[in-house]
Design a protein around this motif. Structure first.
Motif, mmCIF file in Angstrom:
data_model
loop_
_atom_site.group_PDB
_atom_site.id
_atom_site.type_symbol
_atom_site.label_atom_id
_atom_site.label_comp_id
_atom_site.label_asym_id
_atom_site.label_seq_id
_atom_site.Cartn_x
_atom_site.Cartn_y
_atom_site.Cartn_z
ATOM 1 N N UNK A 1 0.908 -1.077 0.022
ATOM 2 C CA UNK A 1 -0.112 0.046 0.060
ATOM 3 C C UNK A 1 0.862 1.286 -0.173
ATOM 4 N N UNK A 2 2.088 1.345 0.694
ATOM 5 C CA UNK A 2 2.759 2.404 0.877
ATOM 6 C C UNK A 2 3.413 2.796 -0.556
ATOM 7 N N UNK A 3 3.694 1.717 -1.341
ATOM 8 C CA UNK A 3 4.313 2.029 -2.331
ATOM 9 C C UNK A 3 3.353 2.985 -3.502
ATOM 10 N N UNK A 4 2.180 2.178 -3.550
ATOM 11 C CA UNK A 4 1.145 2.808 -4.263
ATOM 12 C C UNK A 4 0.958 4.339 -3.859
ATOM 13 N N UNK A 5 0.924 4.628 -2.677
ATOM 14 C CA UNK A 5 0.783 6.118 -2.150
ATOM 15 C C UNK A 5 1.978 7.095 -2.602
ATOM 16 N N UNK A 6 3.139 6.343 -2.415
ATOM 17 C CA UNK A 6 4.200 7.195 -3.160
ATOM 18 C C UNK A 6 3.908 7.486 -4.498
ATOM 19 N N UNK A 7 3.810 6.140 -5.200
ATOM 20 C CA UNK A 7 3.595 6.529 -6.808
ATOM 21 C C UNK A 7 2.513 7.409 -7.134
ATOM 22 N N UNK A 8 1.394 7.412 -6.342
ATOM 23 C CA UNK A 8 0.305 8.502 -6.633
ATOM 24 C C UNK A 8 0.559 9.658 -6.441
ATOM 25 N N UNK A 9 1.282 10.006 -5.250
ATOM 26 C CA UNK A 9 1.681 11.415 -5.140
ATOM 27 C C UNK A 9 3.286 11.997 -5.530
ATOM 28 N N UNK A 10 3.843 11.128 -6.132
ATOM 29 C CA UNK A 10 5.180 11.270 -6.802
ATOM 30 C C UNK A 10 5.194 12.707 -7.530
ATOM 31 N N UNK A 11 4.192 12.873 -8.551
ATOM 32 C CA UNK A 11 4.314 14.134 -9.388
ATOM 33 C C UNK A 11 3.584 15.198 -8.655
ATOM 34 N N UNK A 12 2.880 15.169 -7.729
ATOM 35 C CA UNK A 12 2.644 16.305 -6.920
ATOM 36 C C UNK A 12 3.347 16.806 -6.133
ATOM 37 N N UNK A 13 4.435 15.885 -5.581
ATOM 38 C CA UNK A 13 5.466 16.190 -4.729
ATOM 39 C C UNK A 13 6.645 17.075 -5.751
ATOM 40 N N UNK A 14 6.879 16.487 -6.982
ATOM 41 C CA UNK A 14 7.691 17.241 -8.080
ATOM 42 C C UNK A 14 7.396 18.455 -7.991
ATOM 43 N N UNK A 15 6.039 18.950 -8.581
ATOM 44 C CA UNK A 15 5.402 20.241 -8.886
ATOM 45 C C UNK A 15 5.532 21.086 -7.637
ATOM 46 N N UNK A 16 5.080 20.752 -6.571
ATOM 47 C CA UNK A 16 5.062 21.461 -5.287
ATOM 48 C C UNK A 16 6.616 21.807 -4.841
ATOM 49 N N UNK A 17 7.519 21.079 -4.836
ATOM 50 C CA UNK A 17 8.704 21.299 -4.218
ATOM 51 C C UNK A 17 9.630 22.165 -5.416
ATOM 52 N N UNK A 18 9.416 21.660 -6.695
ATOM 53 C CA UNK A 18 10.303 22.223 -7.578
ATOM 54 C C UNK A 18 9.845 23.712 -7.902
#
Length: 100
Positions: free
Chosen positions: A1-18
């Motif tokens: 389950x944790x891997x799916x959550x990280x995969x799901x939110x990766x692009x949001x993190x990329x966008x917000x942090x960058x």
């Protein structure tokens, strides 16, 4: 389950942090390949748009400035690489202008 959550939110993190001015400054001024931890344990360091997602799901990612990537970004840009802390196969890169 944790891997799916990280995969799901990766692009949001990329966008917000960058796009966050404090994180951009930290990464641009940091050393190449120096990894910074983005973690639910230090919410105050995150853009506020990510607080609820990180705290609810216990997300953790590494971000670093890297020299190059397989996509071969244009010269003059800086590349940020994001990796899920416990799932190193979940990786995303983004090019950013060093002046904006």
């Amino acid at each position: 389950m944790a891997v799916k959550l990280h995969e799901k939110y990766l692009e949001d993190v990329v966008t917000e942090i960058s796009q966050d001015s404090l994180w951009r400054k930290k990464l641009i001024e940091g050393q190449y390949n120096e990894q910074f931890l983005i973690t639910f344990k230090e919410l105050e360091e995150l853009p506020c748009h990510l607080w609820s997602t990180f705290s609810q799901y216990g997300l953790e990612f590494f971000v670093s400035k890297i020299y190059s990537c397989p996509e071969g970004f244009d010269e003059g840009f800086i590349i940020f690489e994001f990796k899920a802390k416990d799932f190193s196969h979940l990786v995303s890169q983004v090019k950013v202008s060093p002046t904006h």
